[in-house]
Write a protein that holds these residues in place. Structure first.
Motif, mmCIF file in Angstrom:
data_model
loop_
_atom_site.group_PDB
_atom_site.id
_atom_site.type_symbol
_atom_site.label_atom_id
_atom_site.label_comp_id
_atom_site.label_asym_id
_atom_site.label_seq_id
_atom_site.Cartn_x
_atom_site.Cartn_y
_atom_site.Cartn_z
ATOM 1 N N ASP A 1 0.711 -0.837 0.312
ATOM 2 C CA ASP A 1 -0.067 0.075 0.144
ATOM 3 C C ASP A 1 1.245 1.593 -0.017
ATOM 4 O OD1 ASP A 1 -2.498 -1.279 -0.117
ATOM 5 O OD2 ASP A 1 -2.503 -0.659 2.092
ATOM 6 N N ALA A 2 2.082 1.405 0.871
ATOM 7 C CA ALA A 2 2.520 2.614 1.455
ATOM 8 C C ALA A 2 3.742 2.824 -0.437
ATOM 9 C CB ALA A 2 3.788 2.235 1.780
ATOM 10 N N LEU A 3 4.138 1.129 -0.910
ATOM 11 C CA LEU A 3 5.642 1.816 -2.185
ATOM 12 C C LEU A 3 4.206 2.139 -3.530
ATOM 13 C CD1 LEU A 3 6.455 -1.623 -1.285
ATOM 14 C CD2 LEU A 3 7.910 0.793 -2.146
ATOM 15 N N SER A 4 2.639 1.706 -3.327
ATOM 16 C CA SER A 4 1.834 1.965 -4.315
ATOM 17 C C SER A 4 2.585 3.344 -4.202
ATOM 18 C CB SER A 4 1.090 1.558 -4.442
ATOM 19 O OG SER A 4 -0.325 1.960 -5.283
ATOM 20 N N LEU A 5 1.141 3.879 -3.261
ATOM 21 C CA LEU A 5 1.017 5.320 -3.304
ATOM 22 C C LEU A 5 2.459 6.829 -3.104
ATOM 23 C CD1 LEU A 5 -0.679 5.161 0.761
ATOM 24 C CD2 LEU A 5 -1.660 6.146 -1.282
ATOM 25 N N VAL A 6 3.252 6.171 -2.743
ATOM 26 C CA VAL A 6 4.878 7.127 -3.001
ATOM 27 C C VAL A 6 5.213 7.242 -4.175
ATOM 28 C CG1 VAL A 6 5.238 7.250 -0.798
ATOM 29 C CG2 VAL A 6 6.455 5.735 -2.807
ATOM 30 N N LYS A 7 4.710 6.609 -5.363
ATOM 31 C CA LYS A 7 5.294 6.104 -6.638
ATOM 32 C C LYS A 7 4.572 7.524 -7.356
ATOM 33 C CE LYS A 7 1.570 4.215 -9.382
ATOM 34 N NZ LYS A 7 0.376 3.943 -7.495
ATOM 35 N N ASN B 1 9.100 6.009 7.807
ATOM 36 C CA ASN B 1 9.559 4.877 8.572
ATOM 37 C C ASN B 1 8.495 3.388 7.995
ATOM 38 O OD1 ASN B 1 11.172 4.191 9.592
ATOM 39 N ND2 ASN B 1 10.508 5.598 10.712
ATOM 40 N N ILE B 2 7.681 2.658 7.735
ATOM 41 C CA ILE B 2 6.732 1.674 7.161
ATOM 42 C C ILE B 2 6.483 0.310 7.700
ATOM 43 C CG2 ILE B 2 5.644 0.004 5.683
ATOM 44 C CD1 ILE B 2 4.805 3.343 5.000
ATOM 45 N N GLY B 3 5.639 0.053 9.290
ATOM 46 C CA GLY B 3 6.007 -1.053 9.835
ATOM 47 C C GLY B 3 4.833 -0.850 10.836
ATOM 48 N N SER B 4 4.553 -1.224 11.395
ATOM 49 C CA SER B 4 2.952 -1.965 12.479
ATOM 50 C C SER B 4 2.937 -0.809 13.835
ATOM 51 C CB SER B 4 2.797 -3.397 12.733
ATOM 52 O OG SER B 4 3.659 -3.297 13.769
ATOM 53 N N GLN C 1 1.635 8.167 8.345
ATOM 54 C CA GLN C 1 0.158 8.202 8.376
ATOM 55 C C GLN C 1 -0.081 9.643 8.410
ATOM 56 O OE1 GLN C 1 0.467 6.677 12.475
ATOM 57 N NE2 GLN C 1 -1.194 5.200 12.558
ATOM 58 N N GLN C 2 0.714 10.447 8.674
ATOM 59 C CA GLN C 2 -0.084 12.303 8.288
ATOM 60 C C GLN C 2 0.544 12.645 7.203
ATOM 61 O OE1 GLN C 2 2.851 13.912 11.245
ATOM 62 N NE2 GLN C 2 2.027 13.074 12.828
ATOM 63 N N ILE C 3 1.314 12.049 6.321
ATOM 64 C CA ILE C 3 2.120 13.020 5.352
ATOM 65 C C ILE C 3 0.881 11.598 3.500
ATOM 66 C CG2 ILE C 3 4.063 13.288 3.773
ATOM 67 C CD1 ILE C 3 3.530 15.155 6.057
ATOM 68 N N LEU C 4 1.222 10.616 3.699
ATOM 69 C CA LEU C 4 0.926 9.872 2.711
ATOM 70 C C LEU C 4 -0.779 9.525 3.246
ATOM 71 C CD1 LEU C 4 4.005 7.256 2.824
ATOM 72 C CD2 LEU C 4 3.305 9.350 1.438
ATOM 73 N N GLY C 5 -1.282 9.876 4.575
ATOM 74 C CA GLY C 5 -2.570 9.556 4.740
ATOM 75 C C GLY C 5 -2.600 7.596 5.184
ATOM 76 N N TRP C 6 -1.455 6.776 5.196
ATOM 77 C CA TRP C 6 -1.135 5.407 5.034
ATOM 78 C C TRP C 6 -0.969 4.723 6.546
ATOM 79 C CZ3 TRP C 6 1.954 2.414 7.878
ATOM 80 C CH2 TRP C 6 2.716 0.826 7.707
ATOM 81 N N ASN C 7 -1.753 3.868 6.289
ATOM 82 C CA ASN C 7 -1.995 3.198 8.252
ATOM 83 C C ASN C 7 -2.102 1.820 7.476
ATOM 84 O OD1 ASN C 7 -3.182 4.879 10.420
ATOM 85 N ND2 ASN C 7 -4.420 5.393 8.415
ATOM 86 N N PRO C 8 -0.940 0.998 8.534
ATOM 87 C CA PRO C 8 -1.453 -0.452 8.598
ATOM 88 C C PRO C 8 -2.877 -0.817 8.535
ATOM 89 C CG PRO C 8 -0.358 -0.344 10.425
ATOM 90 C CD PRO C 8 -0.782 1.407 9.506
ATOM 91 N N ASN D 1 13.637 -3.371 17.923
ATOM 92 C CA ASN D 1 13.656 -1.966 17.386
ATOM 93 C C ASN D 1 11.948 -2.253 16.674
ATOM 94 O OD1 ASN D 1 12.727 -1.578 13.638
ATOM 95 N ND2 ASN D 1 14.683 -1.326 14.307
ATOM 96 N N VAL D 2 11.188 -0.761 16.905
ATOM 97 C CA VAL D 2 9.661 -0.163 17.050
ATOM 98 C C VAL D 2 9.424 0.976 16.276
ATOM 99 C CG1 VAL D 2 9.565 -0.447 19.140
ATOM 100 C CG2 VAL D 2 7.819 -0.492 17.333
ATOM 101 N N LEU D 3 9.397 1.087 14.802
ATOM 102 C CA LEU D 3 8.914 1.883 14.184
ATOM 103 C C LEU D 3 8.599 3.094 14.920
ATOM 104 C CD1 LEU D 3 9.960 1.153 10.767
ATOM 105 C CD2 LEU D 3 11.483 1.969 11.930
ATOM 106 N N ASP D 4 8.069 4.906 15.115
ATOM 107 C CA ASP D 4 7.401 5.418 14.963
ATOM 108 C C ASP D 4 6.712 5.415 13.525
ATOM 109 O OD1 ASP D 4 5.497 8.087 14.954
ATOM 110 O OD2 ASP D 4 7.314 8.920 16.341
ATOM 111 N N ILE D 5 5.658 5.352 12.905
ATOM 112 C CA ILE D 5 5.219 5.310 11.528
ATOM 113 C C ILE D 5 4.014 7.011 11.511
ATOM 114 C CG2 ILE D 5 5.340 2.795 11.499
ATOM 115 C CD1 ILE D 5 2.221 2.757 12.105
ATOM 116 N N SER D 6 4.210 7.587 12.475
ATOM 117 C CA SER D 6 3.216 8.314 12.369
ATOM 118 C C SER D 6 3.777 9.657 10.730
ATOM 119 C CB SER D 6 3.558 9.327 14.253
ATOM 120 O OG SER D 6 5.038 9.986 13.824
#
Length: 318
Positions: A214-220, A230-233, A277-284, A269-274
């Protein structure tokens, strides 16, 4: 949109190819050798070696977006092959960037490593601008490539996006020893022992492949000032947690064997994905229990299909 994927027959690449074709894009793939069993309809496949730009340079002509998914090393072995890691991945990428500038490619999307690029974190969750001190060559070369992407954007205006993926899992995963969740599920299916490094309390962030795609497609086709996400859960699970969850959702007992901890493994290791979420409108969207079931079902289907293929081959021989 005309898209070229370097590494399109790998785990991430196959899932990404399927999505982009569904979206109606013109998709081409470059791989060192084409695995016929992984060929998808409506995708153009070309043989080319990432370490030899002359072998695939011609396929960059007319391309809008290049997805750079290739790495010739992995986090577990890169410290034993540092010179090779730099020569093939960093120098190989610089040659790719030169070729993209020459071919007027509009954008490059690069899959970096959220799991290794930060090293041992100073705080949790880890944000994109936190300290980066990788403890394996794999993470260092990923960081170097990010910096060269910035340089070529500054010098030549070529757009780019970096997605620092956590630990993706899901269908089409082929590696027998990379990708913890897929490795464990394959061993469970084959009724084999699972190797646990150390005490099993090393914690990681795992993201289901559909969410990563989803994220890979969004940013193209997005243009924004932020280039790195960051892209994680946003959650961390230890190896022991993963095993317990697999036992719960599949109703099995996982056989385990313990080995000495590895020095390339950061403790958590746990990523901050905010930012994503804010810029791309992406959420797991897929939680861990659901993702485990979907991955295991896909593995069973794949194994069944291979078994049927062997049976048909044996009948032909008779």
């Amino acid at each position: 949109m005309k898209i070229l994927i370097l590494g399109g027959q790998g785990f991430i690449g196959q899932n990404l190819c399927k999505r982009l074709i569904e979206e109606g894009h013109d998709v081409s793939v470059v791989e060192r050798s084409i695995a016929k069993e992984r060929v998808l309809e409506k995708v153009s496949y070309h043989e080319g070696d990432f370490t030899d730009i002359s072998s695939y340079k011609e396929y960059l002509r007319g391309i809008d977006v290049v997805y750079h998914l290739i790495s010739t090393t992995n986090a577990n072995d890169s410290n034993q092959e540092i010179e090779r890691d730099i020569e093939q991945n960093v120098v190989g990428t610089v040659r790719l960037l030169d070729a993209c500038v020459e071919a007027n490619v509009k954008k490059i999307v690069f899959t970096s490593s959220g799991g290794t690029i930060y090293g041992i974190p100073e705080s949790i969750p880890i944000a994109e601008d936190d300290m980066k001190n990788p403890i394996c060559s794999y993470g260092i070369t990923k960081l170097m490539i990010e910096k060269y992407l910035y340089l070529y954007h500054h010098l030549y205006g070529i757009d780019y996006t970096v997605l620092r993926l956590s630990n993706p899992y899901g269908p089409y995963h082929q590696s027998p020893n990379q990708g913890l969740i897929n490795v464990i599920l394959r061993k469970v299916y084959n009724q084999e022992e699972v190797t646990v490094w150390g005490d099993g309390e090393v914690k990681r962030d795992y993201v289901y492949i559909n969410d990563a795609v989803d994220a890979l497609s969004l940013v193209k086709d997005m243009e924004c000032e932020e280039k790195v996400f960051n892209i994680g859960s946003g959650n961390s699970y230890s190896i022991c947690d993963i095993i317990k969850e697999i036992e719960n959702v599949l109703g099995v007992d996982v056989k385990k064997t313990y080995k000495e901890a590895r020095n390339q493994d950061v403790p958590i290791n746990v990523l901050d994905i905010s930012l994503a979420q804010q810029i791309l409108g992406w959420n797991p969207k897929i939680d861990l229990p659901t993702g485990l079931v979907l991955t295991y079902e896909s593995l069973c289907k794949e194994a069944s299909s291979q078994s049927e293929g062997v049976t048909k081959l044996e009948k032909r021989k008779k």
